[in-house]
Write a protein that holds these residues in place. Structure first.
Motif, short mmCIF file in Angstrom:
data_model
loop_
_atom_site.label_atom_id
_atom_site.label_comp_id
_atom_site.label_asym_id
_atom_site.label_seq_id
_atom_site.Cartn_x
_atom_site.Cartn_y
_atom_site.Cartn_z
N LEU A 112 -8.03 4.21 26.46
CA LEU A 112 -7.39 3.17 25.86
C LEU A 112 -8.11 2.03 25.06
O LEU A 112 -7.79 1.34 24.11
CB LEU A 112 -6.76 2.02 27.02
CG LEU A 112 -6.38 3.06 27.64
CD1 LEU A 112 -5.80 2.05 29.03
CD2 LEU A 112 -5.09 3.63 27.55
N SER A 131 -0.02 -1.05 24.50
CA SER A 131 -0.87 -0.72 25.98
C SER A 131 0.49 -0.63 27.16
O SER A 131 -0.40 -0.30 28.08
CB SER A 131 -1.43 -2.39 26.07
OG SER A 131 -0.85 -3.55 25.41
N TRP A 142 0.57 3.28 28.10
CA TRP A 142 -0.37 4.50 28.28
C TRP A 142 -0.42 4.96 29.72
O TRP A 142 -0.87 5.77 29.79
CB TRP A 142 -1.55 4.18 27.66
CG TRP A 142 -1.82 3.67 26.49
CD1 TRP A 142 -2.00 2.29 25.53
CD2 TRP A 142 -2.00 5.14 25.92
NE1 TRP A 142 -1.56 3.35 24.89
CE2 TRP A 142 -1.70 3.91 24.34
CE3 TRP A 142 -2.45 6.31 25.91
CZ2 TRP A 142 -2.40 4.97 23.11
CZ3 TRP A 142 -2.38 7.04 24.56
CH2 TRP A 142 -2.36 6.54 23.41
N ASN A 163 -8.60 4.32 19.83
CA ASN A 163 -7.42 3.25 19.67
C ASN A 163 -7.43 1.62 18.24
O ASN A 163 -6.50 1.56 17.90
CB ASN A 163 -6.82 2.30 20.85
CG ASN A 163 -6.06 2.93 21.75
OD1 ASN A 163 -5.87 4.41 21.78
ND2 ASN A 163 -5.60 2.47 23.33
#
Length: 281
Positions: free
Chosen positions: A8, A200, A203, A220
């Motif tokens: 992430l 966000s 995910w 990202n």
């Protein structure tokens, strides 16, 4: 947890390299926006596309929209006319639920890579994908290392279905392993995997991110768009023993590299290619 944070938030060094040599494979995935006869008729656009594609040992082109299937072969001819390498090429079947169907196109150096098999992921029962992932098993002809064979799995995800489609790429990977007996894989393409398409909070629903067997090489924090947006839509994800050998994944900003205006760059595409080296020697 470490993997999830990497998936992430990690920020890789986006190093722009030029050219390739016999010690590595240099590969890219490139969404050439609405690539068809209109685009290939523009000399300036073709000149820049040739300049970009010549950098690589293999380029996987997405968003080919050409019912007559002539634009991509014309681009390959232009690349070969400008290169000492005589690239080989092929296209996937046309796919899509509407009349606006697309194909994936592969341009590769046959002195380094051999196609062992190719097929479309069968999605008839659940119909998750707007455009089914295309799976190609390659052999690296330069050596006999354990990682010298690998699958590529390419997808241009439907933006509104990016969460479900990118998650289902884990199933496409499992299918590819069963069909080819090969666990090494490079999953790549315009996954629309950022901004409003995968937020966000979403995910955790994406198996390709939450399962530790997959490693995301484009973070990202990257921007793969030519426009004013700042989104990491285009990605490279690896699985299997090949993962440590996929290095220097980057976004190739051809606008800056070739000193183009933003308007000129947008004529080529609204996406930058994502690129990486495979160093197996």
């Amino acid at each position: 947890m470490i993997f999830r944070l990497f998936c992430l938030l990690a920020a890789l060094s986006l190093t722009y390299a030029n050219g390739t040599d016999d010690s590595t494979l240099f590969i890219s995935a490139f969404n050439i926006q609405v690539f068809g006869k209109s685009k290939v008729s523009k000399d300036y656009v073709v000149e820049k596309l040739v300049q970009i594609i010549k950098r690589y040992d293999m380029t996987v082109v997405q968003e080919i929209r050409d019912i007559d299937e002539v634009a991509f072969p014309q681009l390959v001819d232009a690349v070969n006319a400008a290169s000492d390498i005589k690239y080989s090429s092929f296209m996937s079947p046309r796919s899509g639920r509407t009349s606006s169907k697309e194909q994936y196109g592969y341009i590769y150096n046959p002195e380094k890579l051999q196609v062992l098999s190719q097929f479309e992921f069968p999605d008839d029962r659940e119909d998750i994908f707007e455009r089914e992932p295309y799976i190609v098993k390659f052999a690296d002809l330069r050596n006999n290392a354990a990682q010298s064979q690998f699958n590529t799995i390419v997808l241009h995800a439907k933006p509104d279905d990016a969460v479900s489609e990118v998650s289902a790429l884990a199933d496409a990977y499992d299918y590819a392993v069963a069909a080819t007996g090969e666990t090494n894989a490079i999953i790549m393409g315009d996954l629309n995997a950022d901004c409003s398409y995968i937020t966000s909070s979403e995910w955790s629903q994406v198996k390709l991110c939450t399962e530790s067997r997959f490693s995301w090489m484009i973070p990202n924090s990257a921007d793969t768009t030519v426009s004013s947006t700042d989104c990491a839509y285009d990605r490279i994800v690896t699985a299997g023993d090949i993962t440590p050998f996929v290095i220097d994944a980057a976004v190739f900003d051809f606008e800056t590299e070739y000193r183009m205006t933003n308007s000129e760059a947008k004529e080529v595409s609204d996406h930058f290619p994502v690129e990486f080296y495979v160093s197996l020697t």
